[in-house]
Motif scaffolding. Structure first.
Motif, PDB file in Angstrom:
ATOM      1  N   GLY A  90      47.012  39.174  36.828  1.00  0.00           N
ATOM      2  CA  GLY A  90      46.524  39.403  38.182  1.00  0.00           C
ATOM      3  C   GLY A  90      45.845  40.752  38.320  1.00  0.00           C
ATOM      4  O   GLY A  90      46.258  41.738  37.704  1.00  0.00           O
ATOM      5  N   VAL A  91      44.798  40.806  39.134  1.00  0.00           N
ATOM      6  CA  VAL A  91      44.023  42.022  39.337  1.00  0.00           C
ATOM      7  C   VAL A  91      43.935  42.306  40.842  1.00  0.00           C
ATOM      8  O   VAL A  91      43.606  41.403  41.628  1.00  0.00           O
ATOM      9  N   VAL A  92      44.236  43.533  41.236  1.00  0.00           N
ATOM     10  CA  VAL A  92      44.092  43.966  42.624  1.00  0.00           C
ATOM     11  C   VAL A  92      43.249  45.238  42.629  1.00  0.00           C
ATOM     12  O   VAL A  92      43.585  46.214  41.953  1.00  0.00           O
ATOM     13  N   ILE A  93      42.157  45.242  43.379  1.00  0.00           N
ATOM     14  CA  ILE A  93      41.262  46.397  43.451  1.00  0.00           C
ATOM     15  C   ILE A  93      41.355  47.000  44.845  1.00  0.00           C
ATOM     16  O   ILE A  93      41.248  46.291  45.855  1.00  0.00           O
ATOM     17  N   ARG A  94      41.562  48.313  44.904  1.00  0.00           N
ATOM     18  CA  ARG A  94      41.661  49.029  46.175  1.00  0.00           C
ATOM     19  C   ARG A  94      40.669  50.178  46.193  1.00  0.00           C
ATOM     20  O   ARG A  94      40.354  50.755  45.152  1.00  0.00           O
ATOM     21  N   ASP A  95      40.218  50.553  47.385  1.00  0.00           N
ATOM     22  CA  ASP A  95      39.436  51.777  47.495  1.00  0.00           C
ATOM     23  C   ASP A  95      40.392  52.960  47.582  1.00  0.00           C
ATOM     24  O   ASP A  95      41.623  52.793  47.516  1.00  0.00           O
ATOM     25  N   TYR A 131      33.286  44.152  38.068  1.00  0.00           N
ATOM     26  CA  TYR A 131      33.644  44.044  39.482  1.00  0.00           C
ATOM     27  C   TYR A 131      32.677  44.932  40.271  1.00  0.00           C
ATOM     28  O   TYR A 131      32.955  46.098  40.531  1.00  0.00           O
ATOM     29  N   PRO A 132      31.505  44.380  40.664  1.00  0.00           N
ATOM     30  CA  PRO A 132      30.468  45.195  41.328  1.00  0.00           C
ATOM     31  C   PRO A 132      30.944  45.890  42.594  1.00  0.00           C
ATOM     32  O   PRO A 132      30.347  46.892  43.005  1.00  0.00           O
ATOM     33  N   VAL A 133      32.016  45.398  43.209  1.00  0.00           N
ATOM     34  CA  VAL A 133      32.520  46.012  44.426  1.00  0.00           C
ATOM     35  C   VAL A 133      32.988  47.446  44.188  1.00  0.00           C
ATOM     36  O   VAL A 133      33.080  48.242  45.120  1.00  0.00           O
ATOM     37  N   THR A 134      33.251  47.809  42.924  1.00  0.00           N
ATOM     38  CA  THR A 134      33.723  49.166  42.613  1.00  0.00           C
ATOM     39  C   THR A 134      32.586  50.154  42.383  1.00  0.00           C
ATOM     40  O   THR A 134      32.842  51.354  42.234  1.00  0.00           O
ATOM     41  N   ALA A 135      31.352  49.679  42.324  1.00  0.00           N
ATOM     42  CA  ALA A 135      30.223  50.566  42.033  1.00  0.00           C
ATOM     43  C   ALA A 135      30.122  51.665  43.080  1.00  0.00           C
ATOM     44  O   ALA A 135      30.228  51.415  44.286  1.00  0.00           O
ATOM     45  N   HIS A 136      29.938  52.897  42.629  1.00  0.00           N
ATOM     46  CA  HIS A 136      29.747  54.065  43.504  1.00  0.00           C
ATOM     47  C   HIS A 136      30.948  54.317  44.424  1.00  0.00           C
ATOM     48  O   HIS A 136      30.793  54.875  45.506  1.00  0.00           O
ATOM     49  N   LYS A 137      32.145  53.907  44.005  1.00  0.00           N
ATOM     50  CA  LYS A 137      33.343  54.101  44.811  1.00  0.00           C
ATOM     51  C   LYS A 137      34.445  54.751  43.970  1.00  0.00           C
ATOM     52  O   LYS A 137      34.457  54.672  42.741  1.00  0.00           O
ATOM     53  N   ARG A 138      35.379  55.389  44.681  1.00  0.00           N
ATOM     54  CA  ARG A 138      36.639  55.804  44.084  1.00  0.00           C
ATOM     55  C   ARG A 138      37.707  54.786  44.478  1.00  0.00           C
ATOM     56  O   ARG A 138      37.619  54.175  45.543  1.00  0.00           O
ATOM     57  N   GLY A 139      38.737  54.665  43.650  1.00  0.00           N
ATOM     58  CA  GLY A 139      39.811  53.750  44.001  1.00  0.00           C
ATOM     59  C   GLY A 139      40.709  53.470  42.823  1.00  0.00           C
ATOM     60  O   GLY A 139      40.758  54.243  41.854  1.00  0.00           O
ATOM     61  N   THR A 140      41.423  52.353  42.890  1.00  0.00           N
ATOM     62  CA  THR A 140      42.337  51.966  41.810  1.00  0.00           C
ATOM     63  C   THR A 140      42.159  50.496  41.496  1.00  0.00           C
ATOM     64  O   THR A 140      41.723  49.704  42.341  1.00  0.00           O
ATOM     65  N   ILE A 141      42.507  50.139  40.276  1.00  0.00           N
ATOM     66  CA  ILE A 141      42.578  48.733  39.893  1.00  0.00           C
ATOM     67  C   ILE A 141      43.953  48.497  39.286  1.00  0.00           C
ATOM     68  O   ILE A 141      44.403  49.255  38.420  1.00  0.00           O
ATOM     69  N   GLU A 142      44.642  47.501  39.806  1.00  0.00           N
ATOM     70  CA  GLU A 142      46.012  47.190  39.399  1.00  0.00           C
ATOM     71  C   GLU A 142      46.011  45.932  38.543  1.00  0.00           C
ATOM     72  O   GLU A 142      45.452  44.906  38.926  1.00  0.00           O
TER      73      GLU A 142
END
Length: 290
Positions: free
Chosen positions: A7-12, A41-52
């Motif tokens: 499972g993968v969870v992406i957060r900003d 995961y293009p949603v992470t482009a140019h962002k900070r955050g975490t991927i679980e």
């Protein structure tokens, strides 16, 4: 040894989930995959955050991140240590450096399910509070404050970035150590950066409470080993040291005195142990009683 869906969870960086619903990575037994995060995961482009990455029932996984800036550049290449089983005891970092080209960046993540208070404190070699120039890149303000502590509430899943970069014109870097205390599940790492050439290294916060710590060194072929040690104690301590070569033979012993919350940094064979010149071996630092 069995196939699994991870499972993968992406957060900003505020802790808000931004990843695709139900995202998962399928791996065969003993399988492997690697990818560039912003392409997978293009949603992470140019962002900070975490991927679980969630360990599937009955499965075992390991994870490693690689940081390169700018993307594809050969100037910066370092690892990002994953956070796992983060407790509530905070941690410490045995060395910080700011100024004269050096920059230290703290990356703290609340891995818990509720708001946590973050208390980050900086200490000089003497153990006294160390005031540093601090900036907070997430605010986007570009302003710098000078303080010896950072106290902030961190939302569940959120990330806090604290950066110290004193002027390049400083005649020498300001050095010391740092300690993190928290009432939640907050962990993280520190990015050391030498801005004149972009070189970086990442070090996880130390949260273990071991009886001894072993550091392997290699001073051959012109390589030098730097060492930093700090006390996370409200009392002065004497730290026993055992130096061995790579056959395990003891070649030196020492006792390092540190003030309460004190810090010491040195180059191994230049400043402390000349017997380690041009050899490989280990240093054992024994945690003193109490």
């Amino acid at each position: 040894g069995q196939a699994a869906n991870i499972g993968v969870v992406i957060r900003d960086d505020t802790g808000v989930v931004i990843g695709p619903a139900g995202a998962a990575i399928a791996l065969a037994g003993n399988g492997h995959t690697s990818f560039v995060l912003s392409l997978q995961y293009p949603v992470t482009a140019h962002k900070r955050g975490t991927i679980e990455f969630d360990t599937p029932a009955g499965g075992k996984i390991s994870v490693l991140g690689i940081r390169t800036t700018p993307l594809g550049s050969s100037n910066t290449l370092t690892t990002i240590p994953p956070l796992a089983n983060v407790g509530t005891n905070g941690g410490s970092i045995a060395h910080i450096a700011t100024g004269n080209g050096w920059q230290t960046t703290f990356v703290l993540v609340n891995t818990g399910a509720s708001v946590a208070q973050v208390h980050l404190k900086f200490f000089a070699d003497s153990g006294s509070p160390l005031s540093l120039p601090l900036s907070f890149p997430q605010s986007g303000s570009g302003t710098t404050t000078v303080a010896a502590t950072v106290d902030q509430a961190l939302a569940a899943g959120a990330m806090l970035i604290v950066q110290s970069a004193a002027p390049l014109t400083d005649p020498a870097p300001t050095i010391g150590s740092a300690q993190l205390t928290t009432n939640g599940n907050v962990g993280g790492f520190v990015i050391f950066r030498y801005n004149p050439n972009g070189q970086e290294a990442v070090v996880p916060l130390e949260s273990r409470t071991a009886n001894a710590y072993i550091l392997a060194f290699d001073n051959t072929a012109g390589t030098g080993t730097g060492v930093a040690i700090n006390s996370v104690s409200a009392q002065a301590v004497n730290i026993p040291v055992v130096v061995r070569d790579d056959t395990g033979t003891q070649i030196a012993t020492d006792m390092i005195p540190l003030a309460a919350n004190g810090h010491l940094a040195f180059t191994l064979f230049v400043d402390k142990y000349p017997a380690t010149a041009n050899i490989r071996g280990t240093l054992e630092f024994d945690t003193p009683a109490s």
